[in-house]
Motif scaffolding. Structure first.
Motif, PDB file in Angstrom:
ATOM      1  N   PHE A 128       0.826  -1.207   0.000  1.00 36.44           N
ATOM      2  CA  PHE A 128       0.000   0.000   0.000  1.00 36.44           C
ATOM      3  C   PHE A 128       0.863   1.260   0.000  1.00 36.44           C
ATOM      4  O   PHE A 128       0.511   2.264  -0.616  1.00 36.44           O
ATOM      5  N   ALA A 129       2.000   1.205   0.694  1.00 39.04           N
ATOM      6  CA  ALA A 129       2.908   2.352   0.667  1.00 39.04           C
ATOM      7  C   ALA A 129       3.434   2.590  -0.739  1.00 39.04           C
ATOM      8  O   ALA A 129       3.510   3.730  -1.205  1.00 39.04           O
ATOM      9  N   SER A 130       3.802   1.510  -1.422  1.00 41.91           N
ATOM     10  CA  SER A 130       4.341   1.653  -2.783  1.00 41.91           C
ATOM     11  C   SER A 130       3.316   2.222  -3.742  1.00 41.91           C
ATOM     12  O   SER A 130       3.664   2.773  -4.784  1.00 41.91           O
ATOM     13  N   ARG A 131       2.023   2.085  -3.395  1.00 37.53           N
ATOM     14  CA  ARG A 131       0.963   2.636  -4.237  1.00 37.53           C
ATOM     15  C   ARG A 131       0.600   4.075  -3.838  1.00 37.53           C
ATOM     16  O   ARG A 131      -0.362   4.631  -4.341  1.00 37.53           O
ATOM     17  N   GLY A 132       1.365   4.647  -2.902  1.00 35.80           N
ATOM     18  CA  GLY A 132       1.198   6.051  -2.586  1.00 35.80           C
ATOM     19  C   GLY A 132       0.345   6.367  -1.377  1.00 35.80           C
ATOM     20  O   GLY A 132       0.014   7.536  -1.147  1.00 35.80           O
ATOM     21  N   LEU A 133      -0.003   5.362  -0.550  1.00 43.22           N
ATOM     22  CA  LEU A 133      -0.883   5.633   0.582  1.00 43.22           C
ATOM     23  C   LEU A 133      -0.185   6.376   1.701  1.00 43.22           C
ATOM     24  O   LEU A 133      -0.801   7.190   2.396  1.00 43.22           O
ATOM     25  N   GLY A 134       1.112   6.092   1.936  1.00 41.17           N
ATOM     26  CA  GLY A 134       1.796   6.766   3.027  1.00 41.17           C
ATOM     27  C   GLY A 134       3.180   6.200   3.264  1.00 41.17           C
ATOM     28  O   GLY A 134       3.668   5.357   2.504  1.00 41.17           O
ATOM     29  N   VAL A 135       3.826   6.658   4.345  1.00 41.51           N
ATOM     30  CA  VAL A 135       5.136   6.153   4.747  1.00 41.51           C
ATOM     31  C   VAL A 135       4.943   5.209   5.926  1.00 41.51           C
ATOM     32  O   VAL A 135       3.934   5.278   6.633  1.00 41.51           O
ATOM     33  N   PHE A 136       5.916   4.333   6.144  1.00 45.56           N
ATOM     34  CA  PHE A 136       5.717   3.300   7.166  1.00 45.56           C
ATOM     35  C   PHE A 136       7.049   2.870   7.775  1.00 45.56           C
ATOM     36  O   PHE A 136       8.102   3.016   7.152  1.00 45.56           O
ATOM     37  N   PRO A 137       7.004   2.301   9.004  1.00 46.37           N
ATOM     38  CA  PRO A 137       8.219   1.806   9.649  1.00 46.37           C
ATOM     39  C   PRO A 137       8.460   0.348   9.278  1.00 46.37           C
ATOM     40  O   PRO A 137       7.523  -0.443   9.148  1.00 46.37           O
ATOM     41  N   LEU A 138       9.728   0.007   9.135  1.00 45.78           N
ATOM     42  CA  LEU A 138      10.066  -1.371   8.798  1.00 45.78           C
ATOM     43  C   LEU A 138      11.414  -1.719   9.392  1.00 45.78           C
ATOM     44  O   LEU A 138      12.386  -0.963   9.265  1.00 45.78           O
ATOM     45  N   SER A 139      11.468  -2.874  10.042  1.00 48.12           N
ATOM     46  CA  SER A 139      12.724  -3.379  10.577  1.00 48.12           C
ATOM     47  C   SER A 139      13.791  -3.386   9.489  1.00 48.12           C
ATOM     48  O   SER A 139      13.540  -3.791   8.358  1.00 48.12           O
ATOM     49  N   ARG A 140      14.986  -2.944   9.832  1.00 51.69           N
ATOM     50  CA  ARG A 140      16.085  -2.943   8.862  1.00 51.69           C
ATOM     51  C   ARG A 140      16.394  -4.355   8.387  1.00 51.69           C
ATOM     52  O   ARG A 140      16.847  -4.561   7.255  1.00 51.69           O
ATOM     53  N   LEU A 141      16.118  -5.316   9.224  1.00 48.08           N
ATOM     54  CA  LEU A 141      16.326  -6.709   8.841  1.00 48.08           C
ATOM     55  C   LEU A 141      15.454  -7.082   7.643  1.00 48.08           C
ATOM     56  O   LEU A 141      15.888  -7.792   6.743  1.00 48.08           O
ATOM     57  N   GLY A 142      14.223  -6.565   7.630  1.00 45.28           N
ATOM     58  CA  GLY A 142      13.317  -6.924   6.550  1.00 45.28           C
ATOM     59  C   GLY A 142      13.360  -6.018   5.350  1.00 45.28           C
ATOM     60  O   GLY A 142      12.975  -6.419   4.257  1.00 45.28           O
ATOM     61  N   GLY A 143      13.830  -4.784   5.510  1.00 45.00           N
ATOM     62  CA  GLY A 143      13.751  -3.866   4.388  1.00 45.00           C
ATOM     63  C   GLY A 143      14.998  -3.060   4.130  1.00 45.00           C
ATOM     64  O   GLY A 143      14.967  -2.130   3.329  1.00 45.00           O
ATOM     65  N   GLY A 144      16.095  -3.402   4.780  1.00 44.61           N
ATOM     66  CA  GLY A 144      17.291  -2.591   4.629  1.00 44.61           C
ATOM     67  C   GLY A 144      17.914  -2.647   3.260  1.00 44.61           C
ATOM     68  O   GLY A 144      18.658  -1.764   2.867  1.00 44.61           O
ATOM     69  N   LYS A 145      17.605  -3.692   2.476  1.00 50.36           N
ATOM     70  CA  LYS A 145      18.211  -3.820   1.149  1.00 50.36           C
ATOM     71  C   LYS A 145      17.168  -3.501   0.096  1.00 50.36           C
ATOM     72  O   LYS A 145      16.451  -4.381  -0.372  1.00 50.36           O
ATOM     73  N   ALA A 146      17.056  -2.254  -0.267  1.00 49.43           N
ATOM     74  CA  ALA A 146      16.093  -1.852  -1.289  1.00 49.43           C
ATOM     75  C   ALA A 146      16.699  -2.089  -2.656  1.00 49.43           C
ATOM     76  O   ALA A 146      16.989  -1.184  -3.417  1.00 49.43           O
ATOM     77  N   ASP A 147      16.954  -3.368  -2.956  1.00 48.99           N
ATOM     78  CA  ASP A 147      17.700  -3.696  -4.167  1.00 48.99           C
ATOM     79  C   ASP A 147      16.850  -4.467  -5.159  1.00 48.99           C
ATOM     80  O   ASP A 147      17.338  -5.308  -5.879  1.00 48.99           O
TER      81      ASP A 147
END
Length: 307
Positions: free
Chosen positions: A235-254
């Motif tokens: 939903f964030a990627s579709r423009g709804l908003g910003v969100f918190p995410l553990s670096r373990l799960g999202g630290g590699k935006a690759d």
């Protein structure tokens, strides 16, 4: 309508494929009269004529064609059963059943389970649910491992061991067009100006985030709440908003889902912990040991046995 007789259906299927009773009877090694009687029984059960004569052959009626289409699917699948059963019986399948608590970041869970994904003949089964139910299933040996945001509560009847396998800082992500105007030098104050997505209130991270908001003097506008971190990221990627995410799960935006998002800022003092809980029997499972070893759980790791 009475229950479908699959023996009658099989005879009908053979007659349809052979184009006549005589050839079907020869293939089945039965008398023509017997095959004919079985087909008539099927027609009576279905309440429709399935064949009509066409010269020396039998052809399917509209109803017969519908029945034949499904019969073809059924018996083609049936023909594959012996081979598939043999493969299942002879393959060395390594099964790992994991329970994921409702509040845990699913992207973080994927990262923690990644060390087992290349195991030969792996069969990974993941269940999601409330912690209490998952721990009961673990104690009954229906699960090999439970990943949750908190250790198992002391319970002498369950005899479970908990180890913290992750303690990760939390970052904030959002769609690039929403994040770009603020840059990281206006973080975290910019959260007061942006629509915010959060985990639902039963998640341990939600309580930590709210305490962090209070410490930072923030009162953001919350526009969505999600049980699943991956769904929140969608939903964030579709423009709804910003969100918190553990670096373990999202630290590699690759690439993949996270590749569609941009980093808004780091909150080093906001943490998400993940615990691996196992029973005395399941702690010897080779894939459970692999998960623990990859997380650095060893003789120096503090564990709490709830017994």
């Amino acid at each position: 309508m009475s229950h479908l007789n699959y023996r009658h259906l099989h005879y009908f299927w053979v007659v349809a494929k052979e184009g006549g009773l005589a050839r079907a009877a020869d293939r089945l090694g039965m008398a023509v009269q017997t095959v004919s009687a079985q087909v008539k029984s099927l027609e009576q059960a279905l309440g429709h004529q399935l064949f009509k004569p066409s010269g020396r052959k039998l052809v399917l009626t509209e109803a017969g064609q519908a029945a034949f289409t499904r019969a073809e699917e059924i018996f083609q699948i049936g023909q594959r059963i012996p081979e598939e059963v043999h493969q299942a019986a002879t393959a060395e399948t390594l099964r790992l059943s994991v329970g994921l608590s409702d509040g845990i970041s699913k992207l973080a869970a994927h990262a923690l389970l990644e060390p087992v994904l290349e195991a030969n003949s792996l069969k990974l089964v993941c269940h999601e649910g409330e912690v209490e139910h998952l721990l009961s299933e673990l104690a009954l040996h229906h699960l090999d491992l439970v990943l949750t945001c908190q250790p198992a509560p002391p319970n002498p009847n369950l005899r479970l061991t908990s180890s913290r396998i992750a303690d990760s800082a939390v970052d904030w992500w959002g769609p690039a067009n929403m994040v770009r105007p603020f840059h990281q030098n206006n973080f975290p104050a910019c959260l007061n100006e942006l629509p915010v997505l959060l985990p639902t209130r039963h998640a341990v991270l939600r309580a930590s985030v709210e305490r962090w908001f209070e410490q930072q003097g923030l009162r953001p506008r919350i526009v969505g709440e999600f049980e699943d971190s991956a769904l929140m990221a969608v939903f964030a990627s579709r423009g709804l908003g910003v969100f918190p995410l553990s670096r373990l799960g999202g630290g590699k935006a690759d690439g993949g889902l996270m590749g569609q998002l941009s980093l808004l800022g780091h909150s080093e003092d906001l943490r998400e912990e993940v615990y691996a809980i196992r029973s005395r029997r399941s702690q010897h499972h080779p894939l459970v040991q692999r998960v623990l070893a990859s997380a650095g759980v060893g003789s120096t790791e503090t564990t709490a046995e709830a017994e």
